[in-house]
Design an enzyme around this catalytic site. Structure first.
Site, PDB file in Angstrom:
ATOM      1  N   THR A 134       0.761   1.658   6.266  1.00  0.00           N
ATOM      2  CA  THR A 134       1.696   2.433   5.661  1.00  0.00           C
ATOM      3  C   THR A 134       2.869   2.652   6.719  1.00  0.00           C
ATOM      4  O   THR A 134       2.566   3.106   7.827  1.00  0.00           O
ATOM      5  CB  THR A 134       1.257   3.897   5.258  1.00  0.00           C
ATOM      6  N   THR A 170       0.761  -1.198   0.007  1.00  0.00           N
ATOM      7  CA  THR A 170       0.084   0.101  -0.172  1.00  0.00           C
ATOM      8  C   THR A 170       0.936   1.317  -0.142  1.00  0.00           C
ATOM      9  O   THR A 170       2.177   1.306   0.600  1.00  0.00           O
ATOM     10  CB  THR A 170      -0.918  -0.075   1.258  1.00  0.00           C
TER      11      THR A 170
END
Length: 197
Positions: free
Chosen positions: A171, A10
């Protein structure tokens, strides 16, 4: 990892400014709510470093799309837009490719494009594009920096990814950053310091 669970990568961000493009990606790969890897590389330099590409989504699917995009890039003599359109057409039409769960962000110093399996090739209006779970956070931070600072594309991409990593649990702070044209200090830099709590 539960059966049938897919590995996901991601947060990819692209920034265009003053004839330079920077593409940054975090290093986290997750399966459901489990972090499998912290230092994955989700961006690549293609066409002799003139084109940058990054992926978000299922890792195996994205790698398949990288290969397909590279083939189209070679067939189109390095023309980024034509290669992106050809990939999107094939992705939408091919029964196997339609099942792939990933997005690509591709860029050169003149343009930045997002490609999806719906056949979309989207060029942002302002030179900022992001994909993946943390994409909205990274894009918002990058837009503010682009409008209110004179930071370079690479500096904006790195700072915006830090903001995204602070806000998005999918993240992390292990950022890989590439630029075109290459910038010695920015290229292939990986921040190995994990600042997550």
């Amino acid at each position: 990892m539960r059966e049938g669970e897919v590995w996901h990568g991601t947060t990819i961000l692209g920034v265009l400014r003053d004839g330079q493009v920077a593409v940054a990606g975090d290093g986290q790969v997750t399966a459901g709510d489990v972090v499998l890897k912290r230092h994955a590389r989700k961006i690549r330099a293609l066409a002799g470093g003139q084109v940058l590409a990054g992926f978000a989504g299922a890792v195996a699917d994205a790698l398949t799309l990288f290969e397909k995009f590279e083939q189209h890039l070679r067939a189109c003599d390095g023309d980024l837009r034509r290669a992106a359109v050809e990939l999107a057409k094939e992705w939408r039409a091919d029964r196997y490719l339609r099942r792939l769960e990933a997005q690509l962000l591709v860029a050169d110093p003149r343009q930045l494009l997002m490609i999806s399996g719906d056949g979309d090739v989207i060029e942002p209006d302002d030179g900022i594009a992001a994909i993946g779970t943390g994409g909205p956070y990274a894009a918002a931070a990058a837009r503010a920096l682009l409008r209110h600072t004179r930071m370079s594309a690479a500096e904006i991409a790195r700072a915006a990814m830090e903001v995204a990593a602070d806000l998005c649990v999918y993240t992390n702070h292990a950022v890989t950053l590439l630029t075109a044209p290459p910038e010695r200090e920015a290229d292939e830099h990986v921040d190995d310091i994990d600042r997550s709590p």
